[in-house]
Write an enzyme that holds these catalytic residues in place. Structure first.
Site, PDB file in Angstrom:
ATOM      1  N   LYS A 116       5.328  -3.957 -36.457  1.00 31.40           N
ATOM      2  CA  LYS A 116       5.846  -4.825 -35.408  1.00 31.40           C
ATOM      3  C   LYS A 116       4.760  -5.068 -34.360  1.00 31.40           C
ATOM      4  CE  LYS A 116       8.512  -7.131 -32.763  1.00 31.40           C
ATOM      5  NZ  LYS A 116       9.926  -7.418 -32.602  1.00 31.40           N
TER       6      LYS A 116
ATOM      7  N   ASP B   2      18.625  -8.953 -33.605  1.00 34.26           N
ATOM      8  CA  ASP B   2      17.997  -8.492 -32.362  1.00 34.26           C
ATOM      9  C   ASP B   2      19.039  -7.880 -31.427  1.00 34.26           C
ATOM     10  OD1 ASP B   2      15.915  -7.892 -30.671  1.00 34.26           O
ATOM     11  OD2 ASP B   2      15.784  -9.881 -29.785  1.00 34.26           O
TER      12      ASP B   2
ATOM     13  N   HIS C  99      16.379  -7.295 -38.134  1.00 35.02           N
ATOM     14  CA  HIS C  99      15.783  -6.993 -36.811  1.00 35.02           C
ATOM     15  C   HIS C  99      16.873  -6.414 -35.911  1.00 35.02           C
ATOM     16  CE1 HIS C  99      13.164  -8.347 -33.194  1.00 35.02           C
ATOM     17  NE2 HIS C  99      14.086  -7.505 -32.762  1.00 35.02           N
TER      18      HIS C  99
ATOM     19  N   HIS D 253      17.702  -3.184 -32.745  1.00 34.44           N
ATOM     20  CA  HIS D 253      17.327  -2.057 -31.884  1.00 34.44           C
ATOM     21  C   HIS D 253      18.449  -1.024 -31.953  1.00 34.44           C
ATOM     22  CE1 HIS D 253      13.976  -4.259 -30.025  1.00 34.44           C
ATOM     23  NE2 HIS D 253      14.735  -5.303 -30.287  1.00 34.44           N
TER      24      HIS D 253
ATOM     25  N   HIS E 165      13.215 -13.683 -34.113  1.00 31.36           N
ATOM     26  CA  HIS E 165      14.140 -14.248 -33.118  1.00 31.36           C
ATOM     27  C   HIS E 165      13.642 -15.579 -32.536  1.00 31.36           C
ATOM     28  CE1 HIS E 165      11.360 -12.040 -30.598  1.00 31.36           C
ATOM     29  NE2 HIS E 165      11.957 -10.878 -30.782  1.00 31.36           N
TER      30      HIS E 165
ATOM     31  N   HIS F 173       6.776 -10.485 -32.264  1.00 35.89           N
ATOM     32  CA  HIS F 173       7.434 -11.007 -31.060  1.00 35.89           C
ATOM     33  C   HIS F 173       6.510 -12.106 -30.542  1.00 35.89           C
ATOM     34  CE1 HIS F 173      10.060 -10.628 -27.394  1.00 35.89           C
ATOM     35  NE2 HIS F 173       9.070 -11.409 -26.970  1.00 35.89           N
TER      36      HIS F 173
HETATM   37  O1  DOR Z   1      16.082  -9.166 -25.389  1.00 37.12           O
HETATM   38  C1  DOR Z   1      15.348  -8.340 -25.904  1.00 37.12           C
HETATM   39  N1  DOR Z   1      15.645  -7.021 -25.885  1.00 37.12           N
HETATM   40  N2  DOR Z   1      14.228  -8.760 -26.489  1.00 37.12           N
HETATM   41  C2  DOR Z   1      13.325  -7.902 -26.957  1.00 37.12           C
HETATM   42  O2  DOR Z   1      12.320  -8.350 -27.445  1.00 37.12           O
HETATM   43  C3  DOR Z   1      13.515  -6.440 -26.817  1.00 37.12           C
HETATM   44  C4  DOR Z   1      14.913  -6.087 -26.672  1.00 37.12           C
HETATM   45  C5  DOR Z   1      15.130  -4.678 -26.204  1.00 37.12           C
HETATM   46  O3  DOR Z   1      14.504  -3.761 -26.735  1.00 37.12           O
HETATM   47  O4  DOR Z   1      15.986  -4.478 -25.320  1.00 37.12           O
HETATM   48 ZN    ZN Z   2      14.025  -7.202 -30.735  1.00 38.00          ZN
END
Ligand code: DOR
Ligand code: ZN
Length: 344
Positions: free
Chosen positions: A99, A247, A13, A15, A174, A136
């Site tokens: 997702k 995450d 997971h 980004h 998470h 989520h």
């Molecule tokens: O803290 C987070 N940041 N939780 C999420 O679910 C998304 C993520 C983000 O894309 O910045």
């Molecule tokens: Zn995330």
């Protein structure tokens, strides 16, 4: 120097963002992980096979030839997502999973799902083809206290969902609470969870340590200390239902240090080192490899990586800021010295 060599891990997971942020951030993931499940919460979100293919190309070009890294793409579920489209993407090897963001639960989730059970036709299809659903797990309601949103989601949404779709592969992402650890432990082997490096180390007090600490703010928000302890126990338990998902979520320093700071912790630069530190503190370094490199592939039905990485036990001073000309991000562990460093 003491060293620890493990099979190269994967991040289930992350980004990676897009544009300049992708160019900046992706290398930190690629330098330690062989594969990563890439979140689709771009603007606009990744909802088609074509969009995922193009995004995958941009990731590969951001990483370049220097690292052998495989991005595993995900489809962002919306109320009117086309089940044929996601099934085609899965069968063609473009989508590894879907997702599910409840609408407005977190960053770039406005196009998410307004009523989870409106997607039963999609879950049916995913169940039939073995496509994992990544969730989520928070309800979105101003009436539900932010610290209770994960727990309430399990009771009202997740428990009925896994009962009604007993063969659907589900990852509760998470996780932040003892309740989630208990729910996932008791569920069938189709249900698993990822645990971030940061939720193993921070609790809700860290957001208010001598003042407001925006760099400890993420979603789901860190909970009480007892929940953190339950997560640590689950991570080192050797239970294959719990595996690594950072995450890691980069945001510019100025976007976090604002009157409405963004949620997200950028752990990628020190992720495997941070997990190693936690496992060492728990007296469970021997459990790190399975958590980081075996249980995830096992759940996804993918082969284990052949390569290894080596961590050196040495004082590793984490910078206050990681930056280039356009981007400046405060990483997880900023300004701290941790015990482990990825060998070059
Ligand atoms: O803290 C987070 N940041 N939780 C999420 O679910 C998304 C993520 C983000 O894309 O910045
Ligand atoms: Zn995330």
């Amino acid at each position: 120097m003491e060293t620890l060599t493990i099979r190269r891990p994967d991040d289930w997971h992350v980004h990676l963002r897009d544009g300049a942020m992708l160019e900046f951030a992706a290398r930190y993931t690629a330098q330690q992980f062989a594969r990563a499940i890439v979140m689709p919460n771009l603007v606009p979100p990744v909802t088609t096979v074509d969009a995922a293919r193009h995004y995958r190309d941009r990731i590969r070009s951001a990483i370049g030839a220097h690292h052998s890294f495989t991005p595993l793409m995900t489809a962002y579920l919306t109320d009117d997502i086309d089940a044929d489209e996601i099934a085609t993407g899965f069968e063609e090897g473009v989508f590894a999973a879907c997702k599910l963001y409840p609408a407005n639960a977190t960053t770039n989730s406005a196009a998410g799902v307004t009523d989870v059970r409106k997607l039963d036709r999609v879950f049916d299809r995913m169940q039939a083809i073995g496509m994992p659903l990544l969730i989520h797990g928070e309800v979105v309601s101003p009436d539900i206290d932010i610290f209770d949103r994960e727990h309430v989601f399990i009771d009202t949404t997740l428990a009925p969902l896994v009962t009604d779709f007993p063969d659907l592969k589900v990852v509760l992402e998470h996780i932040t609470t003892e309740d989630s650890v208990e729910f996932v432990s008791a569920a069938s082997d189709k249900v698993a969870a990822t645990i971030t490096a940061h939720h193993l180390r921070i609790d809700r007090n860290d957001m208010f340590d001598g003042g407001m600490r925006p760099h400890a703010y993420c979603l789901p928000v860190a909970k009480r200390r007892k929940h953190r302890e339950a997560l640590r126990k689950a991570a080192v338990s050797g239970n294959a239902k719990f595996f690594l998902g950072t995450d890691s979520a980069p945001h510019q320093k100025h976007d976090k240090e604002s009157d409405c700071g963004c949620a997200g912790i950028f752990s990628a630069p020190v992720a495997i080192e941070s997990y190693a530190q936690t496992f060492e503190e728990e007296g469970a370094l021997d459990k790190l490899e399975a958590f980081a490199s075996e249980f995830g592939p096992h759940f996804y039905g993918l082969p284990l990586n052949d390569e290894t990485i080596t961590l050196e036990r040495t004082g590793h001073a984490v910078p206050d800021l990681i930056e280039d000309a356009e981007i400046a991000i405060v990483p997880f562990h900023a300004g701290e010295t941790i015990n482990w460093r990825l060998a070059p």
